[in-house]
Write a protein that holds these residues in place. Structure first.
Motif, PDB file in Angstrom:
ATOM      1  N   GLU A 104       0.834  -1.210   0.000  1.00 37.21           N
ATOM      2  CA  GLU A 104       0.000   0.000   0.000  1.00 37.21           C
ATOM      3  C   GLU A 104       0.866   1.256   0.000  1.00 37.21           C
ATOM      4  OE1 GLU A 104      -2.843  -0.109   3.165  1.00 37.21           O
ATOM      5  OE2 GLU A 104      -3.872  -1.831   2.343  1.00 37.21           O
ATOM      6  N   GLY A 105       1.924   1.245   0.768  1.00 38.12           N
ATOM      7  CA  GLY A 105       2.815   2.409   0.812  1.00 38.12           C
ATOM      8  C   GLY A 105       3.482   2.660  -0.523  1.00 38.12           C
ATOM      9  N   GLU A 106       3.928   1.577  -1.192  1.00 37.58           N
ATOM     10  CA  GLU A 106       4.537   1.717  -2.515  1.00 37.58           C
ATOM     11  C   GLU A 106       3.517   2.202  -3.538  1.00 37.58           C
ATOM     12  OE1 GLU A 106       5.994  -2.306  -2.706  1.00 37.58           O
ATOM     13  OE2 GLU A 106       8.066  -1.634  -2.434  1.00 37.58           O
ATOM     14  N   GLN A 107       2.279   1.739  -3.406  1.00 39.45           N
ATOM     15  CA  GLN A 107       1.226   2.203  -4.310  1.00 39.45           C
ATOM     16  C   GLN A 107       1.000   3.698  -4.148  1.00 39.45           C
ATOM     17  OE1 GLN A 107      -2.160  -0.264  -3.362  1.00 39.45           O
ATOM     18  NE2 GLN A 107      -1.496  -1.920  -4.710  1.00 39.45           N
ATOM     19  N   LEU A 108       0.955   4.148  -2.891  1.00 46.06           N
ATOM     20  CA  LEU A 108       0.763   5.585  -2.639  1.00 46.06           C
ATOM     21  C   LEU A 108       1.937   6.391  -3.184  1.00 46.06           C
ATOM     22  CD1 LEU A 108      -0.769   5.599   0.937  1.00 46.06           C
ATOM     23  CD2 LEU A 108      -1.891   6.213  -1.200  1.00 46.06           C
ATOM     24  N   ARG A 109       3.171   5.882  -2.987  1.00 44.68           N
ATOM     25  CA  ARG A 109       4.345   6.582  -3.518  1.00 44.68           C
ATOM     26  C   ARG A 109       4.297   6.648  -5.040  1.00 44.68           C
ATOM     27  NH1 ARG A 109       6.873   4.205   0.746  1.00 44.68           N
ATOM     28  NH2 ARG A 109       7.603   2.405  -0.441  1.00 44.68           N
ATOM     29  N   PHE A 110       3.867   5.549  -5.657  1.00 42.26           N
ATOM     30  CA  PHE A 110       3.756   5.517  -7.109  1.00 42.26           C
ATOM     31  C   PHE A 110       2.766   6.570  -7.601  1.00 42.26           C
ATOM     32  CE2 PHE A 110       1.236   4.047 -10.759  1.00 42.26           C
ATOM     33  CZ  PHE A 110       2.203   4.133 -11.738  1.00 42.26           C
ATOM     34  N   VAL A 111       1.590   6.600  -6.983  1.00 40.33           N
ATOM     35  CA  VAL A 111       0.573   7.585  -7.374  1.00 40.33           C
ATOM     36  C   VAL A 111       1.107   8.994  -7.149  1.00 40.33           C
ATOM     37  CG1 VAL A 111      -1.723   8.494  -6.836  1.00 40.33           C
ATOM     38  CG2 VAL A 111      -1.380   6.034  -7.021  1.00 40.33           C
ATOM     39  N   ASP A 112       1.810   9.212  -6.033  1.00 40.54           N
ATOM     40  CA  ASP A 112       2.372  10.522  -5.720  1.00 40.54           C
ATOM     41  C   ASP A 112       3.422  10.926  -6.752  1.00 40.54           C
ATOM     42  OD1 ASP A 112       2.623  12.853  -4.043  1.00 40.54           O
ATOM     43  OD2 ASP A 112       4.554  12.011  -3.361  1.00 40.54           O
ATOM     44  N   GLU A 113       4.320  10.011  -7.100  1.00 42.89           N
ATOM     45  CA  GLU A 113       5.367  10.304  -8.086  1.00 42.89           C
ATOM     46  C   GLU A 113       4.765  10.565  -9.461  1.00 42.89           C
ATOM     47  OE1 GLU A 113       8.669  10.873  -7.653  1.00 42.89           O
ATOM     48  OE2 GLU A 113       8.113  10.758  -5.538  1.00 42.89           O
ATOM     49  N   LEU A 114       3.786   9.747  -9.819  1.00 40.73           N
ATOM     50  CA  LEU A 114       3.122   9.939 -11.111  1.00 40.73           C
ATOM     51  C   LEU A 114       2.437  11.301 -11.158  1.00 40.73           C
ATOM     52  CD1 LEU A 114       2.500   8.610 -13.816  1.00 40.73           C
ATOM     53  CD2 LEU A 114       0.430   7.666 -12.794  1.00 40.73           C
ATOM     54  N   GLU A 115       1.806  11.689 -10.064  1.00 38.45           N
ATOM     55  CA  GLU A 115       1.155  12.991  -9.999  1.00 38.45           C
ATOM     56  C   GLU A 115       2.181  14.114 -10.127  1.00 38.45           C
ATOM     57  OE1 GLU A 115      -0.913  13.810  -6.376  1.00 38.45           O
ATOM     58  OE2 GLU A 115      -1.868  15.588  -7.197  1.00 38.45           O
ATOM     59  N   LYS A 116       3.335  13.975  -9.474  1.00 33.07           N
ATOM     60  CA  LYS A 116       4.382  15.000  -9.572  1.00 33.07           C
ATOM     61  C   LYS A 116       4.885  15.132 -11.002  1.00 33.07           C
ATOM     62  CE  LYS A 116       6.186  14.557  -4.877  1.00 33.07           C
ATOM     63  NZ  LYS A 116       7.303  14.031  -4.072  1.00 33.07           N
ATOM     64  N   ILE A 117       5.148  13.995 -11.636  1.00 37.01           N
ATOM     65  CA  ILE A 117       5.623  14.015 -13.031  1.00 37.01           C
ATOM     66  C   ILE A 117       4.604  14.706 -13.920  1.00 37.01           C
ATOM     67  CG2 ILE A 117       6.122  12.556 -15.033  1.00 37.01           C
ATOM     68  CD1 ILE A 117       7.281  10.502 -13.020  1.00 37.01           C
ATOM     69  N   ASP A 118       3.338  14.344 -13.740  1.00 38.60           N
ATOM     70  CA  ASP A 118       2.279  14.917 -14.555  1.00 38.60           C
ATOM     71  C   ASP A 118       2.128  16.417 -14.287  1.00 38.60           C
ATOM     72  OD1 ASP A 118       0.238  14.564 -16.527  1.00 38.60           O
ATOM     73  OD2 ASP A 118      -1.244  14.801 -14.925  1.00 38.60           O
ATOM     74  N   LYS A 119       2.218  16.798 -13.016  1.00 41.04           N
ATOM     75  CA  LYS A 119       2.076  18.215 -12.654  1.00 41.04           C
ATOM     76  C   LYS A 119       3.205  19.046 -13.264  1.00 41.04           C
ATOM     77  CE  LYS A 119       1.479  21.200  -8.629  1.00 41.04           C
ATOM     78  NZ  LYS A 119       1.412  21.224  -7.167  1.00 41.04           N
ATOM     79  N   ILE A 120       4.427  18.539 -13.202  1.00 34.45           N
ATOM     80  CA  ILE A 120       5.572  19.257 -13.789  1.00 34.45           C
ATOM     81  C   ILE A 120       5.379  19.406 -15.293  1.00 34.45           C
ATOM     82  CG2 ILE A 120       8.039  19.096 -14.309  1.00 34.45           C
ATOM     83  CD1 ILE A 120       8.317  17.756 -11.499  1.00 34.45           C
ATOM     84  N   GLY A 121       4.977  18.312 -15.932  1.00 40.08           N
ATOM     85  CA  GLY A 121       4.752  18.372 -17.377  1.00 40.08           C
ATOM     86  C   GLY A 121       3.638  19.321 -17.754  1.00 40.08           C
ATOM     87  N   ARG A 122       2.552  19.283 -17.007  1.00 45.80           N
ATOM     88  CA  ARG A 122       1.432  20.183 -17.298  1.00 45.80           C
ATOM     89  C   ARG A 122       1.825  21.637 -17.107  1.00 45.80           C
ATOM     90  NH1 ARG A 122      -3.460  18.125 -18.101  1.00 45.80           N
ATOM     91  NH2 ARG A 122      -3.603  15.868 -18.000  1.00 45.80           N
ATOM     92  N   ARG A 123       2.626  21.908 -16.072  1.00 43.22           N
ATOM     93  CA  ARG A 123       3.085  23.286 -15.845  1.00 43.22           C
ATOM     94  C   ARG A 123       4.066  23.700 -16.942  1.00 43.22           C
ATOM     95  NH1 ARG A 123       5.278  23.236 -10.584  1.00 43.22           N
ATOM     96  NH2 ARG A 123       7.213  22.546 -11.522  1.00 43.22           N
ATOM     97  N   THR A 124       4.984  22.820 -17.281  1.00 45.23           N
ATOM     98  CA  THR A 124       5.982  23.122 -18.304  1.00 45.23           C
ATOM     99  C   THR A 124       5.337  23.392 -19.651  1.00 45.23           C
ATOM    100  OG1 THR A 124       7.600  21.746 -17.166  1.00 45.23           O
ATOM    101  CG2 THR A 124       8.045  22.257 -19.470  1.00 45.23           C
ATOM    102  N   PHE A 125       4.407  22.545 -20.042  1.00 45.05           N
ATOM    103  CA  PHE A 125       3.789  22.645 -21.354  1.00 45.05           C
ATOM    104  C   PHE A 125       2.472  23.411 -21.331  1.00 45.05           C
ATOM    105  CE2 PHE A 125       6.317  18.683 -21.462  1.00 45.05           C
ATOM    106  CZ  PHE A 125       7.321  19.162 -22.283  1.00 45.05           C
TER     107      PHE A 125
END
Length: 161
Positions: A104-125
């Motif tokens: 469960e902790g790894e799943q939450l970290r995965f979702v968190d990391e994916l959200e960060k990547i997506d947020k950076i990309g959305r802000r950049t582009f």
């Protein structure tokens, strides 16, 4: 006896010279006119400057249909944004295969990391500014991962006991 050229003949000489395939001296020789006469007329009337100006204007008009630098940048950024969206979707799909095997902790970290990547990309582009959505990306990712939002909230918020 000297032959006087008509205005239409001078215009034809000027047009022939403007094509760039024949020089003024050659035109004069071919028409049996003293080269000095043609050269003097061309200089006096500024044929070379007029021809250069016309060519420059024609070149500008040809390029007027091309995109401006700002339009080119906007297209490039939009294409990069689309590639980013595709990469995030691909990453999500690939991780779905192993997601259930994570704790469960790894799943939450995965979702968190994916959200960060997506947020950076959305802000950049600037995807959120151009109507490509935004704000719903986490909910979409959670839906793809088949996680109920209530489960995430329950795991993140401390219990009030």
């Amino acid at each position: 006896m000297k032959k006087r050229l008509s205005n239409s003949e001078w215009q034809q000489i000027k047009t022939a010279y403007a094509t760039g395939s024949v020089g003024l001296r050659e035109l004069a020789r071919n028409m049996s006119i003293p080269p000095g006469t043609v050269l003097a007329r061309a200089k006096r009337e500024g044929w070379s400057k007029q021809i250069q100006s016309a060519k420059a204007l024609a070149k500008r008009e040809d390029t007027a249909t091309a995109v401006t630098p700002m339009e080119a940048v906007a297209v490039s950024m939009r294409q990069r944004g689309e590639r980013h969206t595709g990469r995030v979707a691909g990453l999500t799909e690939r991780m779905l295969m192993t997601f259930e095997q994570l704790s469960e902790g790894e799943q939450l970290r995965f979702v968190d990391e994916l959200e960060k990547i997506d947020k950076i990309g959305r802000r950049t582009f600037r995807l959120d500014e151009t109507g490509h959505g935004g704000g719903n990306n986490v909910m979409v990712n959670l839906a793809l991962l088949e996680i109920a939002p209530e489960e995430i909230i329950a795991k993140i918020e401390p219990s009030g006991d």
